[in-house]
Design a protein around this motif. Structure first.
Motif, PDB file in Angstrom:
ATOM      1  N   LEU A 307       0.832  -1.203   0.000  1.00 40.86           N
ATOM      2  CA  LEU A 307       0.000   0.000   0.000  1.00 40.86           C
ATOM      3  C   LEU A 307       0.870   1.257   0.000  1.00 40.86           C
ATOM      4  CD1 LEU A 307      -2.725   1.350   0.033  1.00 40.86           C
ATOM      5  CD2 LEU A 307      -2.765   1.126   2.530  1.00 40.86           C
ATOM      6  N   HIS A 308       1.963   1.218   0.728  1.00 39.42           N
ATOM      7  CA  HIS A 308       2.884   2.360   0.713  1.00 39.42           C
ATOM      8  C   HIS A 308       3.392   2.635  -0.705  1.00 39.42           C
ATOM      9  CE1 HIS A 308       6.303   4.957   1.561  1.00 39.42           C
ATOM     10  NE2 HIS A 308       7.074   4.092   0.942  1.00 39.42           N
ATOM     11  N   HIS A 309       3.841   1.594  -1.407  1.00 40.59           N
ATOM     12  CA  HIS A 309       4.344   1.780  -2.776  1.00 40.59           C
ATOM     13  C   HIS A 309       3.223   2.205  -3.728  1.00 40.59           C
ATOM     14  CE1 HIS A 309       8.158   0.367  -1.514  1.00 40.59           C
ATOM     15  NE2 HIS A 309       7.807  -0.898  -1.352  1.00 40.59           N
ATOM     16  N   HIS A 310       2.039   1.683  -3.510  1.00 41.57           N
ATOM     17  CA  HIS A 310       0.881   2.059  -4.328  1.00 41.57           C
ATOM     18  C   HIS A 310       0.645   3.566  -4.241  1.00 41.57           C
ATOM     19  CE1 HIS A 310      -3.147   1.723  -6.104  1.00 41.57           C
ATOM     20  NE2 HIS A 310      -3.607   2.433  -5.082  1.00 41.57           N
ATOM     21  N   HIS A 311       0.662   4.103  -3.029  1.00 42.93           N
ATOM     22  CA  HIS A 311       0.438   5.537  -2.839  1.00 42.93           C
ATOM     23  C   HIS A 311       1.644   6.360  -3.278  1.00 42.93           C
ATOM     24  CE1 HIS A 311      -3.051   5.085   0.258  1.00 42.93           C
ATOM     25  NE2 HIS A 311      -3.426   4.907  -0.988  1.00 42.93           N
ATOM     26  N   ALA A 312       2.845   5.831  -3.087  1.00 42.41           N
ATOM     27  CA  ALA A 312       4.035   6.565  -3.520  1.00 42.41           C
ATOM     28  C   ALA A 312       4.030   6.780  -5.030  1.00 42.41           C
ATOM     29  CB  ALA A 312       5.291   5.814  -3.092  1.00 42.41           C
ATOM     30  N   GLY A 313       3.586   5.775  -5.790  1.00 43.59           N
ATOM     31  CA  GLY A 313       3.488   5.922  -7.235  1.00 43.59           C
ATOM     32  C   GLY A 313       2.506   7.008  -7.632  1.00 43.59           C
ATOM     33  N   GLU A 314       1.378   7.071  -6.944  1.00 40.19           N
ATOM     34  CA  GLU A 314       0.399   8.128  -7.232  1.00 40.19           C
ATOM     35  C   GLU A 314       0.963   9.502  -6.862  1.00 40.19           C
ATOM     36  OE1 GLU A 314      -3.742   5.588  -6.555  1.00 40.19           O
ATOM     37  OE2 GLU A 314      -3.037   6.968  -4.998  1.00 40.19           O
ATOM     38  N   ASP A 315       1.635   9.582  -5.712  1.00 42.28           N
ATOM     39  CA  ASP A 315       2.188  10.865  -5.281  1.00 42.28           C
ATOM     40  C   ASP A 315       3.204  11.396  -6.279  1.00 42.28           C
ATOM     41  OD1 ASP A 315       0.661  10.732  -2.991  1.00 42.28           O
ATOM     42  OD2 ASP A 315       2.270   9.899  -1.752  1.00 42.28           O
ATOM     43  N   ALA A 316       4.018  10.514  -6.837  1.00 50.33           N
ATOM     44  CA  ALA A 316       5.084  10.948  -7.736  1.00 50.33           C
ATOM     45  C   ALA A 316       4.611  11.154  -9.170  1.00 50.33           C
ATOM     46  CB  ALA A 316       6.226   9.938  -7.714  1.00 50.33           C
ATOM     47  N   LEU A 317       3.668  10.335  -9.632  1.00 53.02           N
ATOM     48  CA  LEU A 317       3.346  10.304 -11.063  1.00 53.02           C
ATOM     49  C   LEU A 317       1.925  10.745 -11.416  1.00 53.02           C
ATOM     50  CD1 LEU A 317       5.049   6.878 -11.848  1.00 53.02           C
ATOM     51  CD2 LEU A 317       5.934   9.155 -12.373  1.00 53.02           C
ATOM     52  N   LEU A 318       1.025  10.770 -10.441  1.00 51.39           N
ATOM     53  CA  LEU A 318      -0.372  11.076 -10.776  1.00 51.39           C
ATOM     54  C   LEU A 318      -0.797  12.455 -10.287  1.00 51.39           C
ATOM     55  CD1 LEU A 318      -2.969  10.070 -12.068  1.00 51.39           C
ATOM     56  CD2 LEU A 318      -3.593   9.061  -9.845  1.00 51.39           C
ATOM     57  N   TRP A 319      -0.646  12.720  -8.982  1.00 51.68           N
ATOM     58  CA  TRP A 319      -1.159  13.985  -8.459  1.00 51.68           C
ATOM     59  C   TRP A 319      -0.527  15.203  -9.122  1.00 51.68           C
ATOM     60  CZ3 TRP A 319      -5.158  11.931  -7.024  1.00 51.68           C
ATOM     61  CH2 TRP A 319      -5.258  10.891  -6.116  1.00 51.68           C
ATOM     62  N   PRO A 320       0.785  15.226  -9.399  1.00 51.77           N
ATOM     63  CA  PRO A 320       1.334  16.417 -10.072  1.00 51.77           C
ATOM     64  C   PRO A 320       0.679  16.673 -11.430  1.00 51.77           C
ATOM     65  CG  PRO A 320       3.104  15.122  -9.095  1.00 51.77           C
ATOM     66  CD  PRO A 320       1.865  14.287  -8.990  1.00 51.77           C
ATOM     67  N   LYS A 321       0.410  15.624 -12.206  1.00 53.23           N
ATOM     68  CA  LYS A 321      -0.222  15.809 -13.513  1.00 53.23           C
ATOM     69  C   LYS A 321      -1.643  16.323 -13.362  1.00 53.23           C
ATOM     70  CE  LYS A 321       2.409  12.285 -16.072  1.00 53.23           C
ATOM     71  NZ  LYS A 321       3.336  11.926 -14.995  1.00 53.23           N
ATOM     72  N   LEU A 322      -2.376  15.761 -12.419  1.00 50.82           N
ATOM     73  CA  LEU A 322      -3.754  16.187 -12.219  1.00 50.82           C
ATOM     74  C   LEU A 322      -3.815  17.622 -11.712  1.00 50.82           C
ATOM     75  CD1 LEU A 322      -5.244  12.932 -10.637  1.00 50.82           C
ATOM     76  CD2 LEU A 322      -5.538  13.770 -12.972  1.00 50.82           C
ATOM     77  N   THR A 323      -2.893  17.996 -10.836  1.00 49.06           N
ATOM     78  CA  THR A 323      -2.857  19.364 -10.322  1.00 49.06           C
ATOM     79  C   THR A 323      -2.587  20.358 -11.440  1.00 49.06           C
ATOM     80  OG1 THR A 323      -2.070  18.596  -8.159  1.00 49.06           O
ATOM     81  CG2 THR A 323      -1.711  20.911  -8.701  1.00 49.06           C
ATOM     82  N   GLU A 324      -1.694  19.983 -12.367  1.00 46.43           N
ATOM     83  CA  GLU A 324      -1.359  20.871 -13.479  1.00 46.43           C
ATOM     84  C   GLU A 324      -2.483  20.953 -14.503  1.00 46.43           C
ATOM     85  OE1 GLU A 324       1.871  21.031 -17.184  1.00 46.43           O
ATOM     86  OE2 GLU A 324       2.107  19.570 -15.569  1.00 46.43           O
TER      87      GLU A 324
END
Length: 472
Positions: A307-324
Protein backbone atom coordinates in the motif's frame (compact mmCIF):
# COMPACT_ATOMS: atom_id res chain seq x y z
CA UNK A 1 2.37 -19.19 -41.71
CA UNK A 2 2.86 -21.33 -38.60
CA UNK A 3 5.77 -22.43 -36.53
CA UNK A 4 5.64 -25.82 -38.26
CA UNK A 5 4.80 -29.01 -36.41
CA UNK A 6 7.40 -31.40 -35.08
CA UNK A 7 7.45 -35.00 -36.18
CA UNK A 8 4.41 -36.76 -34.68
CA UNK A 9 4.88 -38.44 -31.34
CA UNK A 10 3.01 -41.55 -32.46
CA UNK A 11 3.29 -43.51 -35.70
CA UNK A 12 0.81 -42.49 -38.38
CA UNK A 13 -2.25 -44.64 -38.33
CA UNK A 14 -6.04 -44.61 -38.14
CA UNK A 15 -7.25 -42.04 -35.60
CA UNK A 16 -10.07 -42.82 -33.24
CA UNK A 17 -11.67 -39.43 -33.90
CA UNK A 18 -10.87 -39.09 -37.62
CA UNK A 19 -14.57 -38.37 -38.18
CA UNK A 20 -14.19 -35.14 -36.19
CA UNK A 21 -10.97 -33.67 -37.62
CA UNK A 22 -7.93 -35.30 -39.20
CA UNK A 23 -4.73 -34.16 -37.53
CA UNK A 24 -1.39 -34.45 -39.30
CA UNK A 25 0.70 -33.33 -36.31
CA UNK A 26 0.59 -31.20 -33.22
CA UNK A 27 2.64 -29.06 -30.87
CA UNK A 28 1.67 -29.60 -27.24
CA UNK A 29 3.06 -26.24 -26.08
CA UNK A 30 3.63 -23.30 -28.42
CA UNK A 31 4.38 -19.64 -27.79
CA UNK A 32 4.62 -18.53 -31.42
CA UNK A 33 1.38 -19.63 -33.06
CA UNK A 34 -0.79 -17.05 -31.25
CA UNK A 35 1.05 -13.87 -30.20
CA UNK A 36 1.18 -13.53 -26.43
CA UNK A 37 -0.56 -16.84 -25.73
CA UNK A 38 0.59 -20.25 -24.55
CA UNK A 39 -1.31 -22.74 -26.67
CA UNK A 40 -1.52 -26.22 -28.05
CA UNK A 41 -1.46 -26.18 -31.85
CA UNK A 42 -3.00 -28.90 -33.99
CA UNK A 43 -2.06 -29.08 -37.67
CA UNK A 44 -5.07 -30.25 -39.63
CA UNK A 45 -4.51 -32.51 -42.60
CA UNK A 46 -5.36 -31.28 -46.08
CA UNK A 47 -5.25 -28.04 -48.06
CA UNK A 48 -6.95 -27.12 -51.37
CA UNK A 49 -4.15 -24.74 -52.40
CA UNK A 50 -0.63 -25.50 -53.62
CA UNK A 51 1.53 -22.53 -52.64
CA UNK A 52 5.07 -23.01 -53.96
CA UNK A 53 6.71 -21.96 -50.67
CA UNK A 54 4.51 -24.15 -48.43
CA UNK A 55 6.31 -24.87 -45.16
CA UNK A 56 4.23 -27.93 -44.31
CA UNK A 57 3.98 -29.88 -47.59
CA UNK A 58 3.24 -33.12 -45.75
CA UNK A 59 -0.12 -31.63 -44.76
CA UNK A 60 -1.31 -31.02 -48.31
CA UNK A 61 -2.96 -34.42 -49.06
CA UNK A 62 -6.39 -34.45 -47.45
CA UNK A 63 -6.58 -38.25 -47.25
CA UNK A 64 -3.18 -38.85 -45.65
CA UNK A 65 -3.35 -40.94 -42.45
CA UNK A 66 -3.93 -39.07 -39.22
CA UNK A 67 -0.95 -38.83 -36.89
CA UNK A 68 -2.95 -38.37 -33.68
CA UNK A 69 -6.61 -38.58 -32.72
CA UNK A 70 -8.70 -35.63 -31.60
CA UNK A 71 -9.58 -37.65 -28.48
CA UNK A 72 -5.91 -37.75 -27.52
CA UNK A 73 -5.60 -34.02 -28.03
CA UNK A 74 -8.71 -33.41 -25.91
CA UNK A 75 -7.24 -35.52 -23.13
CA UNK A 76 -4.07 -33.45 -23.24
CA UNK A 77 -6.08 -30.22 -23.12
CA UNK A 78 -8.10 -31.42 -20.14
CA UNK A 79 -4.91 -32.25 -18.23
CA UNK A 80 -3.47 -28.80 -18.99
CA UNK A 81 -6.49 -26.79 -17.86
CA UNK A 82 -5.24 -23.71 -16.07
CA UNK A 83 -1.85 -23.80 -17.78
CA UNK A 84 -2.82 -23.27 -21.42
CA UNK A 85 -4.43 -20.08 -22.69
CA UNK A 86 -5.99 -21.85 -25.62
CA UNK A 87 -5.69 -23.96 -28.74
CA UNK A 88 -4.85 -23.01 -32.32
CA UNK A 89 -6.25 -24.97 -35.25
CA UNK A 90 -3.68 -24.65 -38.02
CA UNK A 91 -2.82 -26.61 -41.10
CA UNK A 92 -2.94 -27.23 -43.92
CA UNK A 93 -6.26 -25.44 -44.11
CA UNK A 94 -8.30 -26.25 -40.99
CA UNK A 95 -11.53 -25.00 -42.58
CA UNK A 96 -11.30 -28.05 -44.85
CA UNK A 97 -12.29 -30.17 -41.83
CA UNK A 98 -16.06 -30.62 -41.75
CA UNK A 99 -15.94 -31.40 -38.04
CA UNK A 100 -13.95 -28.30 -37.12
CA UNK A 101 -16.90 -26.53 -35.47
CA UNK A 102 -17.48 -29.57 -33.23
CA UNK A 103 -13.81 -29.68 -32.24
CA UNK A 104 -13.85 -25.95 -31.49
CA UNK A 105 -16.90 -26.32 -29.25
CA UNK A 106 -15.32 -29.21 -27.38
CA UNK A 107 -12.17 -27.15 -26.78
CA UNK A 108 -14.20 -24.17 -25.59
CA UNK A 109 -16.12 -26.42 -23.22
CA UNK A 110 -12.79 -26.92 -21.41
CA UNK A 111 -12.53 -23.18 -20.86
CA UNK A 112 -9.96 -22.60 -23.58
CA UNK A 113 -9.76 -19.75 -26.05
CA UNK A 114 -9.66 -20.76 -29.70
CA UNK A 115 -7.43 -19.41 -32.45
CA UNK A 116 -7.53 -20.27 -36.14
CA UNK A 117 -4.91 -20.12 -38.90
CA UNK A 118 -6.53 -19.87 -42.30
CA UNK A 119 -6.04 -18.65 -45.82
CA UNK A 120 -9.79 -18.16 -46.21
CA UNK A 121 -10.44 -20.92 -48.73
CA UNK A 122 -13.91 -21.67 -47.31
CA UNK A 123 -15.72 -18.41 -46.48
CA UNK A 124 -19.06 -20.04 -45.57
CA UNK A 125 -17.44 -22.24 -42.93
CA UNK A 126 -15.47 -19.28 -41.57
CA UNK A 127 -18.69 -17.25 -41.39
CA UNK A 128 -20.38 -19.93 -39.28
CA UNK A 129 -17.50 -19.93 -36.81
CA UNK A 130 -17.40 -16.12 -36.61
CA UNK A 131 -21.16 -15.70 -36.34
CA UNK A 132 -21.31 -18.37 -33.66
CA UNK A 133 -18.80 -16.52 -31.50
CA UNK A 134 -16.50 -19.56 -31.59
CA UNK A 135 -13.23 -17.81 -32.42
CA UNK A 136 -11.15 -15.57 -30.17
CA UNK A 137 -8.38 -14.83 -32.66
CA UNK A 138 -7.59 -15.51 -36.33
CA UNK A 139 -4.24 -15.59 -38.09
CA UNK A 140 -5.16 -14.88 -41.72
CA UNK A 141 -2.71 -15.59 -44.53
CA UNK A 142 -3.12 -12.95 -47.21
CA UNK A 143 -1.34 -14.73 -50.03
CA UNK A 144 -1.01 -11.93 -52.56
CA UNK A 145 -2.72 -8.98 -54.20
CA UNK A 146 -5.94 -10.26 -55.81
CA UNK A 147 -4.48 -10.37 -59.30
CA UNK A 148 -1.66 -12.70 -58.24
CA UNK A 149 -3.52 -15.24 -56.13
CA UNK A 150 -3.65 -17.88 -58.83
CA UNK A 151 0.08 -17.56 -59.42
CA UNK A 152 0.81 -18.12 -55.72
CA UNK A 153 -1.84 -20.73 -54.83
CA UNK A 154 -2.18 -22.57 -58.13
CA UNK A 155 -5.98 -22.28 -57.89
CA UNK A 156 -8.04 -19.99 -60.12
CA UNK A 157 -10.86 -19.09 -57.74
CA UNK A 158 -8.66 -18.62 -54.66
CA UNK A 159 -8.74 -14.80 -54.75
CA UNK A 160 -12.54 -14.62 -54.61
CA UNK A 161 -12.74 -16.99 -51.66
CA UNK A 162 -9.96 -15.21 -49.80
CA UNK A 163 -11.48 -11.79 -50.45
CA UNK A 164 -14.85 -12.86 -49.09
CA UNK A 165 -13.29 -14.49 -46.04
CA UNK A 166 -11.16 -11.47 -45.26
CA UNK A 167 -14.13 -9.15 -45.52
CA UNK A 168 -16.00 -11.37 -43.06
CA UNK A 169 -13.06 -11.31 -40.66
CA UNK A 170 -12.52 -7.55 -40.83
CA UNK A 171 -16.19 -6.88 -40.11
CA UNK A 172 -16.44 -9.43 -37.29
CA UNK A 173 -14.56 -7.52 -34.60
CA UNK A 174 -12.52 -10.64 -33.80
CA UNK A 175 -8.84 -9.88 -33.01
CA UNK A 176 -6.67 -11.02 -35.88
CA UNK A 177 -3.30 -10.95 -37.55
CA UNK A 178 -2.77 -10.56 -41.28
CA UNK A 179 0.37 -12.27 -42.60
CA UNK A 180 1.84 -12.32 -46.09
CA UNK A 181 4.85 -14.42 -47.10
CA UNK A 182 6.72 -12.50 -49.78
CA UNK A 183 8.76 -14.88 -51.94
CA UNK A 184 10.78 -12.73 -54.38
CA UNK A 185 10.31 -15.37 -57.07
CA UNK A 186 6.52 -14.86 -56.88
CA UNK A 187 5.94 -11.36 -55.51
CA UNK A 188 7.81 -8.08 -55.58
CA UNK A 189 8.56 -7.14 -51.93
CA UNK A 190 8.35 -3.32 -52.30
CA UNK A 191 5.07 -3.54 -54.17
CA UNK A 192 3.79 -6.03 -51.62
CA UNK A 193 4.68 -3.74 -48.72
CA UNK A 194 2.96 -0.79 -50.38
CA UNK A 195 -0.12 -2.91 -50.99
CA UNK A 196 -0.29 -4.15 -47.40
CA UNK A 197 0.19 -0.75 -45.76
CA UNK A 198 -1.76 1.22 -48.34
CA UNK A 199 -5.15 -0.25 -47.48
CA UNK A 200 -6.22 -1.50 -50.92
CA UNK A 201 -9.88 -1.96 -51.67
CA UNK A 202 -10.26 -5.23 -49.80
CA UNK A 203 -7.60 -5.02 -47.09
CA UNK A 204 -8.86 -2.31 -44.77
CA UNK A 205 -8.75 -1.86 -41.02
CA UNK A 206 -6.87 -0.09 -38.21
CA UNK A 207 -3.80 -2.23 -38.63
CA UNK A 208 -0.20 -1.21 -39.21
CA UNK A 209 2.11 -3.49 -41.14
CA UNK A 210 5.56 -4.39 -39.96
CA UNK A 211 8.29 -6.39 -41.62
CA UNK A 212 9.18 -9.60 -39.78
CA UNK A 213 12.41 -11.57 -39.66
CA UNK A 214 13.28 -13.98 -42.42
CA UNK A 215 11.39 -17.21 -42.35
CA UNK A 216 13.12 -20.16 -40.75
CA UNK A 217 13.76 -23.34 -42.75
CA UNK A 218 10.82 -25.62 -43.32
CA UNK A 219 10.06 -28.28 -40.72
CA UNK A 220 8.54 -31.35 -42.41
CA UNK A 221 5.34 -32.74 -40.94
CA UNK A 222 6.66 -36.29 -41.29
CA UNK A 223 10.25 -37.52 -41.43
CA UNK A 224 9.73 -38.82 -44.95
CA UNK A 225 8.30 -35.56 -46.27
CA UNK A 226 10.75 -33.52 -48.32
CA UNK A 227 10.72 -29.77 -48.66
CA UNK A 228 9.32 -28.77 -52.03
CA UNK A 229 11.82 -27.25 -54.46
CA UNK A 230 9.89 -24.01 -54.45
CA UNK A 231 9.94 -23.62 -50.66
CA UNK A 232 10.74 -20.21 -49.24
CA UNK A 233 14.41 -19.38 -49.65
CA UNK A 234 16.84 -16.50 -49.10
CA UNK A 235 15.22 -13.09 -49.36
CA UNK A 236 11.81 -14.42 -48.40
CA UNK A 237 10.21 -12.25 -45.70
CA UNK A 238 6.88 -12.03 -43.94
CA UNK A 239 4.76 -8.90 -43.59
CA UNK A 240 2.55 -8.91 -40.50
CA UNK A 241 -0.31 -6.68 -39.38
CA UNK A 242 -1.89 -7.18 -35.95
CA UNK A 243 -5.37 -6.01 -34.99
CA UNK A 244 -6.36 -6.51 -31.35
CA UNK A 245 -10.03 -5.84 -30.72
CA UNK A 246 -11.65 -6.22 -27.31
CA UNK A 247 -14.91 -4.75 -26.15
CA UNK A 248 -15.60 -3.35 -22.72
CA UNK A 249 -11.98 -3.62 -21.61
CA UNK A 250 -8.58 -1.99 -21.63
CA UNK A 251 -7.88 -2.37 -25.37
CA UNK A 252 -11.08 -0.57 -26.35
CA UNK A 253 -10.44 2.28 -23.92
CA UNK A 254 -6.80 2.63 -24.93
CA UNK A 255 -7.72 2.64 -28.63
CA UNK A 256 -9.71 5.79 -27.81
CA UNK A 257 -6.72 7.37 -26.08
CA UNK A 258 -8.17 6.85 -22.59
CA UNK A 259 -6.69 4.82 -19.73
CA UNK A 260 -8.59 1.82 -18.43
CA UNK A 261 -8.91 2.83 -14.77
CA UNK A 262 -10.91 -0.18 -13.62
CA UNK A 263 -7.63 -1.94 -12.90
CA UNK A 264 -7.26 0.47 -9.96
CA UNK A 265 -10.65 -0.63 -8.62
CA UNK A 266 -9.50 -4.26 -8.71
CA UNK A 267 -6.35 -3.37 -6.74
CA UNK A 268 -8.39 -1.34 -4.26
CA UNK A 269 -10.64 -4.34 -3.73
CA UNK A 270 -7.62 -6.39 -2.70
CA UNK A 271 -6.48 -3.79 -0.17
CA UNK A 272 -9.98 -3.46 1.27
CA UNK A 273 -10.31 -7.22 1.80
CA UNK A 274 -6.83 -7.69 3.20
CA UNK A 275 -7.19 -4.91 5.75
CA UNK A 276 -10.66 -6.11 6.71
CA UNK A 277 -9.12 -9.51 7.50
CA UNK A 278 -5.92 -8.21 9.09
CA UNK A 279 -7.23 -7.58 12.61
CA UNK A 280 -8.80 -11.06 12.89
CA UNK A 281 -5.56 -12.65 11.69
CA UNK A 282 -3.65 -10.93 14.46
CA UNK A 283 -6.26 -11.94 17.05
CA UNK A 284 -6.19 -15.63 16.11
CA UNK A 285 -2.53 -16.06 15.10
CA UNK A 286 -1.27 -17.01 18.63
CA UNK A 287 -3.54 -20.08 18.56
CA UNK A 288 -1.34 -21.50 15.79
CA UNK A 289 1.92 -20.97 17.64
CA UNK A 290 5.07 -19.17 16.56
CA UNK A 291 4.92 -20.50 13.00
CA UNK A 292 1.47 -19.00 12.48
CA UNK A 293 2.50 -15.68 14.01
CA UNK A 294 5.42 -15.56 11.58
CA UNK A 295 3.16 -16.29 8.57
CA UNK A 296 0.66 -13.61 9.57
CA UNK A 297 3.43 -11.08 10.24
CA UNK A 298 5.00 -11.71 6.82
CA UNK A 299 1.66 -11.25 5.08
CA UNK A 300 0.82 -8.04 6.96
CA UNK A 301 4.30 -6.63 6.38
CA UNK A 302 3.90 -7.23 2.64
CA UNK A 303 0.45 -5.65 2.72
CA UNK A 304 1.69 -2.50 4.49
CA UNK A 305 4.64 -2.15 2.11
CA UNK A 306 2.50 -2.71 -0.98
CA UNK A 307 0.00 0.00 0.00
CA UNK A 308 2.88 2.36 0.71
CA UNK A 309 4.34 1.78 -2.78
CA UNK A 310 0.88 2.06 -4.33
CA UNK A 311 0.44 5.54 -2.84
CA UNK A 312 4.03 6.57 -3.52
CA UNK A 313 3.49 5.92 -7.23
CA UNK A 314 0.40 8.13 -7.23
CA UNK A 315 2.19 10.86 -5.28
CA UNK A 316 5.08 10.95 -7.74
CA UNK A 317 3.35 10.30 -11.06
CA UNK A 318 -0.37 11.08 -10.78
CA UNK A 319 -1.16 13.98 -8.46
CA UNK A 320 1.33 16.42 -10.07
CA UNK A 321 -0.22 15.81 -13.51
CA UNK A 322 -3.75 16.19 -12.22
CA UNK A 323 -2.86 19.36 -10.32
CA UNK A 324 -1.36 20.87 -13.48
CA UNK A 325 -4.09 19.77 -15.89
CA UNK A 326 -7.13 20.28 -13.68
CA UNK A 327 -6.24 23.24 -11.43
CA UNK A 328 -9.91 23.87 -10.73
CA UNK A 329 -9.98 20.63 -8.72
CA UNK A 330 -7.25 21.80 -6.36
CA UNK A 331 -9.28 21.09 -3.22
CA UNK A 332 -9.79 17.48 -4.31
CA UNK A 333 -6.09 16.91 -5.04
CA UNK A 334 -5.06 18.42 -1.71
CA UNK A 335 -7.58 16.25 0.06
CA UNK A 336 -6.24 13.13 -1.64
CA UNK A 337 -2.68 14.05 -0.70
CA UNK A 338 -3.70 14.75 2.91
CA UNK A 339 -5.38 11.36 3.08
CA UNK A 340 -2.19 9.74 1.78
CA UNK A 341 -0.16 11.50 4.49
CA UNK A 342 -2.57 10.37 7.19
CA UNK A 343 -2.48 6.80 5.95
CA UNK A 344 1.33 6.88 5.72
CA UNK A 345 1.51 7.76 9.42
CA UNK A 346 -0.86 4.93 10.35
CA UNK A 347 1.02 2.46 8.15
CA UNK A 348 4.31 3.37 9.81
CA UNK A 349 2.76 2.95 13.24
CA UNK A 350 1.26 -0.41 12.26
CA UNK A 351 4.64 -1.59 10.90
CA UNK A 352 6.40 -0.72 14.16
CA UNK A 353 3.75 -2.47 16.24
CA UNK A 354 3.86 -5.49 13.92
CA UNK A 355 7.61 -5.88 14.44
CA UNK A 356 7.19 -5.70 18.22
CA UNK A 357 4.21 -8.08 18.32
CA UNK A 358 5.83 -10.70 16.07
CA UNK A 359 9.03 -10.68 18.13
CA UNK A 360 7.36 -11.18 21.52
CA UNK A 361 3.67 -12.02 21.33
CA UNK A 362 1.63 -10.52 24.15
CA UNK A 363 -1.96 -9.42 24.52
CA UNK A 364 -1.17 -5.73 25.00
CA UNK A 365 0.87 -5.37 21.78
CA UNK A 366 -1.66 -7.51 19.95
CA UNK A 367 -4.59 -5.37 21.07
CA UNK A 368 -2.78 -2.17 20.11
CA UNK A 369 -1.90 -3.58 16.68
CA UNK A 370 -5.49 -4.70 16.11
CA UNK A 371 -6.76 -1.21 16.92
CA UNK A 372 -4.37 0.43 14.45
CA UNK A 373 -5.18 -2.07 11.70
CA UNK A 374 -8.89 -1.46 12.16
CA UNK A 375 -8.24 2.28 11.93
CA UNK A 376 -6.24 1.74 8.73
CA UNK A 377 -9.05 -0.37 7.30
CA UNK A 378 -11.62 2.38 7.91
CA UNK A 379 -9.32 5.02 6.43
CA UNK A 380 -8.60 2.87 3.38
CA UNK A 381 -12.30 2.34 2.71
CA UNK A 382 -13.08 6.06 2.97
CA UNK A 383 -10.11 7.07 0.81
CA UNK A 384 -10.80 4.51 -1.90
CA UNK A 385 -14.51 5.38 -1.96
CA UNK A 386 -13.74 9.02 -2.70
CA UNK A 387 -10.92 8.21 -5.13
CA UNK A 388 -13.10 5.86 -7.16
CA UNK A 389 -16.07 8.22 -7.09
CA UNK A 390 -14.33 11.55 -7.69
CA UNK A 391 -10.83 10.98 -9.07
CA UNK A 392 -10.92 8.05 -11.49
CA UNK A 393 -13.58 9.62 -13.78
CA UNK A 394 -11.36 12.71 -14.09
CA UNK A 395 -8.23 10.65 -14.70
CA UNK A 396 -9.84 9.06 -17.75
CA UNK A 397 -10.14 12.46 -19.40
CA UNK A 398 -6.70 13.97 -18.85
CA UNK A 399 -4.19 11.13 -18.36
CA UNK A 400 -2.92 9.06 -21.30
CA UNK A 401 -2.84 5.24 -21.23
CA UNK A 402 0.97 5.38 -21.20
CA UNK A 403 1.03 7.74 -18.21
CA UNK A 404 -1.50 5.60 -16.37
CA UNK A 405 0.54 2.47 -17.01
CA UNK A 406 3.59 4.15 -15.47
CA UNK A 407 1.72 4.59 -12.16
CA UNK A 408 1.03 0.86 -11.92
CA UNK A 409 4.51 -0.07 -13.10
CA UNK A 410 6.11 2.07 -10.39
CA UNK A 411 4.17 0.17 -7.72
CA UNK A 412 5.00 -3.23 -9.25
CA UNK A 413 8.72 -2.61 -9.55
CA UNK A 414 8.88 -1.61 -5.88
CA UNK A 415 7.60 -5.03 -4.78
CA UNK A 416 10.40 -7.57 -4.17
CA UNK A 417 10.51 -10.09 -7.01
CA UNK A 418 10.14 -12.96 -4.57
CA UNK A 419 6.79 -11.49 -3.46
CA UNK A 420 5.29 -10.60 -6.84
CA UNK A 421 3.26 -13.81 -7.19
CA UNK A 422 1.91 -13.38 -3.66
CA UNK A 423 0.70 -9.87 -4.50
CA UNK A 424 -0.71 -11.15 -7.81
CA UNK A 425 -2.62 -13.87 -5.96
CA UNK A 426 -3.97 -11.33 -3.50
CA UNK A 427 -5.24 -9.17 -6.38
CA UNK A 428 -6.78 -12.08 -8.31
CA UNK A 429 -8.45 -13.60 -5.25
CA UNK A 430 -11.69 -11.62 -5.64
CA UNK A 431 -11.38 -10.80 -9.35
CA UNK A 432 -14.10 -11.98 -11.69
CA UNK A 433 -13.35 -13.92 -14.87
CA UNK A 434 -13.04 -10.85 -17.09
CA UNK A 435 -10.79 -9.07 -14.60
CA UNK A 436 -8.57 -12.14 -14.28
CA UNK A 437 -8.25 -12.35 -18.05
CA UNK A 438 -7.35 -8.65 -18.20
CA UNK A 439 -4.68 -8.86 -15.49
CA UNK A 440 -3.11 -12.15 -16.55
CA UNK A 441 -3.32 -11.23 -20.23
CA UNK A 442 -1.17 -8.14 -19.66
CA UNK A 443 1.61 -10.16 -18.01
CA UNK A 444 4.63 -11.15 -20.10
CA UNK A 445 4.39 -14.74 -21.28
CA UNK A 446 7.14 -16.32 -19.09
CA UNK A 447 5.71 -15.20 -15.71
CA UNK A 448 2.21 -16.02 -16.94
CA UNK A 449 3.28 -19.60 -17.64
CA UNK A 450 5.05 -19.87 -14.28
CA UNK A 451 2.00 -18.50 -12.47
CA UNK A 452 -0.31 -21.03 -14.05
CA UNK A 453 2.11 -23.92 -13.69
CA UNK A 454 3.17 -23.44 -10.06
CA UNK A 455 2.61 -19.90 -8.83
CA UNK A 456 -1.14 -20.05 -8.33
CA UNK A 457 -0.96 -23.45 -6.63
CA UNK A 458 1.73 -22.22 -4.23
CA UNK A 459 -0.30 -19.11 -3.42
CA UNK A 460 -3.37 -21.17 -2.58
CA UNK A 461 -1.27 -23.39 -0.32
CA UNK A 462 -0.01 -20.34 1.56
CA UNK A 463 -3.56 -19.00 1.82
CA UNK A 464 -4.68 -22.19 3.54
CA UNK A 465 -1.84 -21.85 6.02
CA UNK A 466 -3.10 -18.42 7.03
CA UNK A 467 -6.09 -20.09 8.64
CA UNK A 468 -6.29 -19.75 12.44
CA UNK A 469 -5.09 -23.36 12.98
CA UNK A 470 -2.13 -22.77 10.65
CA UNK A 471 -2.77 -26.02 8.79
CA UNK A 472 -3.57 -26.68 5.09
Amino acid sequence: MTSGPPAPAVPPGPAASAEVIRIGGWSRLSTCDWPGRLVTTVFCQGCPWRCGYCHNPGLLPARAPAAVSWDEVLGHLARRTGLLDGIVFSGGEPLLQRGLAQAVREARALGLQVGLHTGGAFPRRLARLLDGGLLDWVGFDVKAPPGRYERVTGVGHAAASAERSLRLLLSSGVPHQLRTTVDPSLLDPPAMADWTTGSPDWVRGPHSARRCARRSPSVPIRPRAAVRPGACGPGCVTLVADVSVKTGGSSEMESQGRPFTHDMVVVHRMFRREFHEAADRVRTAPEGGRAQVKRVAERLSLLLETLHHHHAGEDALLWPKLTERLPGQGDLWRRMEDQHEGLAERLARAAALLDRWSAVVNERDGAELVAVLEEVSRSVDAHFDEEEREVLPLVAGVVSPEEWAMVGEAARTAVPKSKLFTVLGMILKDADAQEREMIIGEMPLPPRVIWRAVGERNFRRRELRLRPDGKP
